[in-house]
Design a protein around this motif. Structure first.
Motif, mmCIF file in Angstrom:
data_model
loop_
_atom_site.group_PDB
_atom_site.id
_atom_site.type_symbol
_atom_site.label_atom_id
_atom_site.label_comp_id
_atom_site.label_asym_id
_atom_site.label_seq_id
_atom_site.Cartn_x
_atom_site.Cartn_y
_atom_site.Cartn_z
ATOM 1 N N GLU A 33 13.129 -1.348 16.256
ATOM 2 C CA GLU A 33 12.228 -2.449 15.910
ATOM 3 C C GLU A 33 10.768 -2.030 16.027
ATOM 4 N N LYS A 34 10.469 -1.154 16.980
ATOM 5 C CA LYS A 34 9.094 -0.699 17.155
ATOM 6 C C LYS A 34 8.586 0.017 15.910
ATOM 7 N N GLU A 35 9.399 0.923 15.364
ATOM 8 C CA GLU A 35 8.987 1.640 14.159
ATOM 9 C C GLU A 35 8.831 0.662 12.997
ATOM 10 N N ASN A 36 9.741 -0.294 12.896
ATOM 11 C CA ASN A 36 9.655 -1.269 11.821
ATOM 12 C C ASN A 36 8.340 -2.048 11.884
ATOM 13 N N LYS A 37 7.966 -2.493 13.078
ATOM 14 C CA LYS A 37 6.723 -3.242 13.229
ATOM 15 C C LYS A 37 5.514 -2.394 12.864
ATOM 16 N N GLN A 38 5.524 -1.123 13.273
ATOM 17 C CA GLN A 38 4.402 -0.236 12.974
ATOM 18 C C GLN A 38 4.231 -0.060 11.468
ATOM 19 N N VAL A 39 5.349 0.187 10.773
ATOM 20 C CA VAL A 39 5.299 0.403 9.323
ATOM 21 C C VAL A 39 4.870 -0.870 8.603
ATOM 22 N N MET A 40 5.474 -1.986 8.985
ATOM 23 C CA MET A 40 5.196 -3.239 8.293
ATOM 24 C C MET A 40 3.796 -3.770 8.580
ATOM 25 N N LYS A 41 3.332 -3.609 9.803
ATOM 26 C CA LYS A 41 1.971 -4.051 10.141
ATOM 27 C C LYS A 41 0.947 -3.266 9.334
ATOM 28 N N ARG A 42 1.213 -1.979 9.146
ATOM 29 C CA ARG A 42 0.321 -1.145 8.339
ATOM 30 C C ARG A 42 0.276 -1.662 6.899
ATOM 31 N N LEU A 43 1.448 -2.009 6.377
ATOM 32 C CA LEU A 43 1.519 -2.524 5.008
ATOM 33 C C LEU A 43 0.856 -3.896 4.912
ATOM 34 N N GLN A 44 1.075 -4.737 5.894
ATOM 35 C CA GLN A 44 0.442 -6.061 5.901
ATOM 36 C C GLN A 44 -1.077 -5.960 5.958
ATOM 37 N N THR A 45 -1.587 -5.029 6.741
ATOM 38 C CA THR A 45 -3.033 -4.841 6.866
ATOM 39 C C THR A 45 -3.652 -4.467 5.528
ATOM 40 N N VAL A 46 -3.001 -3.546 4.813
ATOM 41 C CA VAL A 46 -3.495 -3.125 3.503
ATOM 42 C C VAL A 46 -3.460 -4.297 2.524
ATOM 43 N N MET A 47 -2.386 -5.074 2.563
ATOM 44 C CA MET A 47 -2.266 -6.219 1.659
ATOM 45 C C MET A 47 -3.343 -7.266 1.939
ATOM 46 N N ASN A 48 -3.601 -7.515 3.210
ATOM 47 C CA ASN A 48 -4.626 -8.492 3.569
ATOM 48 C C ASN A 48 -6.020 -8.014 3.166
ATOM 49 N N SER A 49 -6.265 -6.723 3.368
ATOM 50 C CA SER A 49 -7.596 -6.169 3.116
ATOM 51 C C SER A 49 -7.922 -6.081 1.633
ATOM 52 N N PHE A 50 -6.954 -5.653 0.827
ATOM 53 C CA PHE A 50 -7.240 -5.365 -0.572
ATOM 54 C C PHE A 50 -6.710 -6.431 -1.539
ATOM 55 N N LEU A 51 -5.712 -7.195 -1.102
ATOM 56 C CA LEU A 51 -5.141 -8.213 -1.989
ATOM 57 C C LEU A 51 -5.363 -9.630 -1.472
ATOM 58 N N ASN A 52 -5.857 -9.719 -0.250
ATOM 59 C CA ASN A 52 -6.010 -11.028 0.397
ATOM 60 C C ASN A 52 -4.688 -11.803 0.330
ATOM 61 N N LYS A 53 -3.610 -11.076 0.645
ATOM 62 C CA LYS A 53 -2.258 -11.615 0.489
ATOM 63 C C LYS A 53 -1.489 -11.519 1.796
ATOM 64 N N ASP A 54 -0.939 -12.640 2.237
ATOM 65 C CA ASP A 54 -0.096 -12.654 3.425
ATOM 66 C C ASP A 54 1.344 -12.329 3.043
ATOM 67 N N SER A 55 2.113 -11.900 4.024
ATOM 68 C CA SER A 55 3.535 -11.624 3.824
ATOM 69 C C SER A 55 4.253 -11.896 5.138
ATOM 70 N N VAL A 56 5.573 -11.948 5.076
ATOM 71 C CA VAL A 56 6.386 -12.267 6.252
ATOM 72 C C VAL A 56 7.364 -11.135 6.509
ATOM 73 N N ILE A 57 7.370 -10.615 7.732
ATOM 74 C CA ILE A 57 8.347 -9.597 8.125
ATOM 75 C C ILE A 57 9.637 -10.309 8.528
ATOM 76 N N ILE A 58 10.732 -9.989 7.859
ATOM 77 C CA ILE A 58 11.978 -10.716 8.132
ATOM 78 C C ILE A 58 13.000 -9.900 8.915
ATOM 79 N N GLY A 59 12.696 -8.626 9.201
ATOM 80 C CA GLY A 59 13.629 -7.837 9.989
ATOM 81 C C GLY A 59 13.751 -6.419 9.474
#
Length: 286
Positions: free
Chosen positions: A196-222
């Motif tokens: 789960e730790k690796e999953n959070k690290q990867v997904m948080k990185r992707l979420q950060t990029v989406m928020n910064s460049f697309l102003n788009k939220d997303s939901v991590i489902i597992g």
């Protein structure tokens, strides 16, 4: 004839009750990330909650659902596009779900032209009241025609692995879809994660990029782990949720299923009515 009559009665009953299918697309930025395997096991998991599910393999010519089930479909989506078959005629039955095969080893390339997408959307409008869930397994690579189809689906699950190419391709795919469909909802699913730790690290990185460049939220489902039961199930051509129902991977799919069954904030009757309205919009747009 009796089967067709019963199907028609059930379809009319659901339509009168105002219960169209909930729609979920499973996508990835690149191929080979386990998208189809998740789509199949997720669909079966939904069926175990007494939901009627149609899994639609749209990876045309490179479909894996047949192989993962150990079956050979009599008719595939290729027959719909080239032989003027209806969707009803190409639906395959299993003990758990219905599915439409994407086909493999085709003799020629089948492209999703605008006219073919229109026909597909028209047919979907006919069966949208027959199932509780329509799950679309979308092939890698985004075309204008696929964006058109995805525009009518409210919920999109993006499967991502830890590899940098998978992360960047997922971001690029979501960017293209967001530019055309600003209201789209993305749900992020990690696959082949160590924990789960690796999953959070990867997904948080992707979420950060989406928020910064697309102003788009997303939901991590597992996430799904690196689990030997998955590879063994693939070799035996048995869905892993049936082969090893108590494995960690199967339990993760069950958790994701519970999320979608209870997340009324994200999947609502109102949103699914939008699916039907969007079908109508595309069909009359010309």
């Amino acid at each position: 004839m009796s089967d067709q009559a019963e199907k028609l009665r059930n379809r009319i009953k659901r339509q009168m009750n105002g219960n169209p299918s909930k729609t979920i697309a499973i996508i990835s930025g690149k191929g080979g990330v386990g998208k189809s395997n998740f789509a199949l096991n997720f669909s079966i998991s939904l069926s175990k909650h007494q939901k009627k599910v149609l899994l639609f393999d749209l990876d045309i010519g490179m479909g894996n659902i047949d192989l993962l089930l150990g079956k050979s479909a009599e008719k595939t989506i290729a027959n719909f596009f080239t032989d003027e078959c209806s969707l009803d005629e190409i639906i395959q039955k299993t003990d758990y779900i219905d599915y439409i095969a994407g086909g493999f080893g085709l003799n020629h390339v089948i492209k999703l032209s605008g006219g073919r997408v229109d026909n597909l959307l028209l047919e979907l409008g006919h069966i949208v009241y027959e199932y509780d869930y329509l799950i679309f397994d979308i092939g890698a690579g985004i075309t204008d025609e696929l964006v058109q189809l995805l525009s009518s689906i409210e919920n999109i699950v993006v499967v991502v692995t830890p590899e940098p190419t998978s992360i960047m391709d997922a971001y690029s795919t979501m960017k293209i879809i967001s530019l055309h469909v600003p209201t789209v909802k993305f749900f992020l699913l990690g696959n082949r994660m160590k924990n789960e730790k690796e999953n959070k690290q990867v997904m948080k990185r992707l979420q950060t990029v989406m928020n910064s460049f697309l102003n788009k939220d997303s939901v991590i489902i597992g996430f799904l782990p690196e689990d030997s039961s998955i590879s063994l199930a693939v070799k035996k051509q048995i869905p892993f949720i049936l082969y090893k129902p108590n494995s960690f991977a199967s339990k993760q799919v069950q958790l994701i299923t519970s999320f979608f069954l209870t997340a009324n904030t994200f999947i609502s009757i109102e949103n699914e009515r939008n699916f039907i309205e969007k079908l109508k919009h595309f069909l009359i747009r010309k």
